[in-house]
Write a protein that holds these residues in place. Structure first.
Motif, mmCIF file in Angstrom:
data_model
loop_
_atom_site.group_PDB
_atom_site.id
_atom_site.type_symbol
_atom_site.label_atom_id
_atom_site.label_comp_id
_atom_site.label_asym_id
_atom_site.label_seq_id
_atom_site.Cartn_x
_atom_site.Cartn_y
_atom_site.Cartn_z
ATOM 1 N N TRP A 173 120.976 -15.949 81.732
ATOM 2 C CA TRP A 173 119.508 -15.856 81.744
ATOM 3 C C TRP A 173 119.085 -14.459 82.162
ATOM 4 C CZ3 TRP A 173 121.673 -19.618 85.270
ATOM 5 C CH2 TRP A 173 121.880 -19.124 86.570
ATOM 6 N N LEU A 174 117.830 -14.158 81.937
ATOM 7 C CA LEU A 174 117.205 -12.966 82.501
ATOM 8 C C LEU A 174 116.621 -13.338 83.853
ATOM 9 C CD1 LEU A 174 115.170 -11.526 79.471
ATOM 10 C CD2 LEU A 174 117.574 -11.152 80.051
ATOM 11 N N SER A 206 114.363 -16.439 77.506
ATOM 12 C CA SER A 206 114.848 -15.714 78.677
ATOM 13 C C SER A 206 115.897 -16.510 79.442
ATOM 14 C CB SER A 206 113.680 -15.399 79.626
ATOM 15 O OG SER A 206 113.183 -16.590 80.223
ATOM 16 N N HIS A 208 114.970 -19.296 81.034
ATOM 17 C CA HIS A 208 114.190 -19.787 82.173
ATOM 18 C C HIS A 208 114.645 -21.189 82.618
ATOM 19 C CE1 HIS A 208 110.230 -20.208 84.381
ATOM 20 N NE2 HIS A 208 110.613 -21.473 84.293
ATOM 21 N N ALA A 225 110.411 -13.722 83.560
ATOM 22 C CA ALA A 225 110.771 -12.773 82.509
ATOM 23 C C ALA A 225 109.821 -12.934 81.337
ATOM 24 C CB ALA A 225 112.209 -13.013 82.065
#
Length: 319
Positions: A173-174, A206, A208, A225
């Motif tokens: 993930w970001l 992202s 999330h 993000a």
């Protein structure tokens, strides 16, 4: 969406210099499409012609269908301050002629972080104006929106493009607060073998909800993000019809002084591009990886709510 332990994300990463309101206003004016379409209420959805739909349907090969809506979220939490309602209104236990009947009631204040939904053009005003220069106080009142209502949009059937940044970067993930810049979108196109074209719907993953499942919930209003405003001119140049993601498209904290949702203002108010918020893109990411392609037929059918500023929605990708 089930409850999970509350989690505080790490401090947001350094995403480069902030943008002043003056520079943002110049950017807003540069991507504005006011006066382009009729009916203006549909904004960039006017870009999608029957030819676009035919090309999008040609993307269906395996027939795999992937819904993207979160479960109806009745559980309060840091990312669900206004939980949805669901209760039974008829349990079939009152003496009546056969067959017995079971009924339920649902309700929701969906413009938040807990429900997958579509933002119509009446949702966001900037400098007192909605899309196409309509004065917000003149066209939105206690009865609803009299311009830019979700009922004017109708369904959208077009090509969807998944910008799967964790897949590009080889991460799960970001981290919340990570901004996706224009150069990141261009790199993702190359890595994923896609090209964003006129009329396309762009979805940003992202990771999330994978992060939420593994580490717990947090308040995305404080850190999430999403796109940096410097990515918007590229999307405007490509002529997209819809923007969405597993956040709400905006990176948070905002990179623009004094504005909490600058991508919302650019997309909805300047460009007339509706937004999809809070999509669960994990299954779509896995399906795209299995198929080896990140473009697909996308179907979005909002509720027909006259005067509504948006709608809960369950978009469906067909590969």
């Amino acid at each position: 969406m089930t409850s999970s332990p509350t989690h505080s994300p790490p401090p947001p990463p350094d995403n480069g210099p902030r943008m002043s309101r003056e520079d943002f206003d110049s950017l807003f004016d540069s991507v504005r499409t006011w006066g382009t379409w009729s009916p203006a209420d549909r904004g960039a959805w006017n870009r999608v012609t029957p030819a676009h739909v035919q090309r999008a349907t040609a993307l269906v090969r395996s027939g795999v269908t992937v819904p993207m809506a979160l479960p109806w979220n009745t559980v309060p939490g840091p990312d669900n301050g206004k939980p949805a309602l669901h209760y039974m209104s008829d349990l079939g236990d009152v003496e009546a002629p056969e067959p017995s009947c079971h009924k339920d009631f649902i309700a929701v204040d969906y413009h938040g972080k807990g429900v997958s939904h579509l933002d119509a053009l009446s949702h966001i005003a900037y400098r007192g104006q909605l899309y196409d220069g309509r004065t917000a106080r003149e066209v939105v009142d206690a009865a609803g929106a009299h311009f830019g209502a979700v009922s004017e949009l109708g369904p959208l059937v077009t090509k969807g493009v998944l910008i799967d940044m964790p897949a590009v970067l080889g991460t799960d993930w970001l981290e919340p607060g990570t901004a996706v810049h224009a150069e990141d979108v261009l790199a993702a196109e190359k890595a994923l073998g896609v090209t964003i074209a006129e009329g396309d719907a762009v979805l940003l993953r992202s990771g999330h909800f994978r992060r939420r499942a593994e580490l717990g919930a947090w308040n995305p209003d404080n850190a999430s993000a999403g796109f940096h405003v410097d990515a918007v001119p590229l999307l405007a140049e490509r002529g997209i019809s819809l923007l969405g993601g597993d956040g709400d498209s905006d990176v948070r904290p905002s990179p623009v002084d004094g504005l909490h949702s600058p991508v919302h203002a650019l997309a909805l108010t300047a460009m007339g591009v509706p937004l999809l918020d809070n999509l669960d893109l994990e299954a779509l990411s896995a399906a795209c990886a299995t198929e080896g392609r990140y473009e697909f037929l996308l179907i979005v059918a909002p509720l027909n709510v006259p005067g509504g500023t948006g709608s809960p929605v369950n978009p469906v990708a067909v590969l």
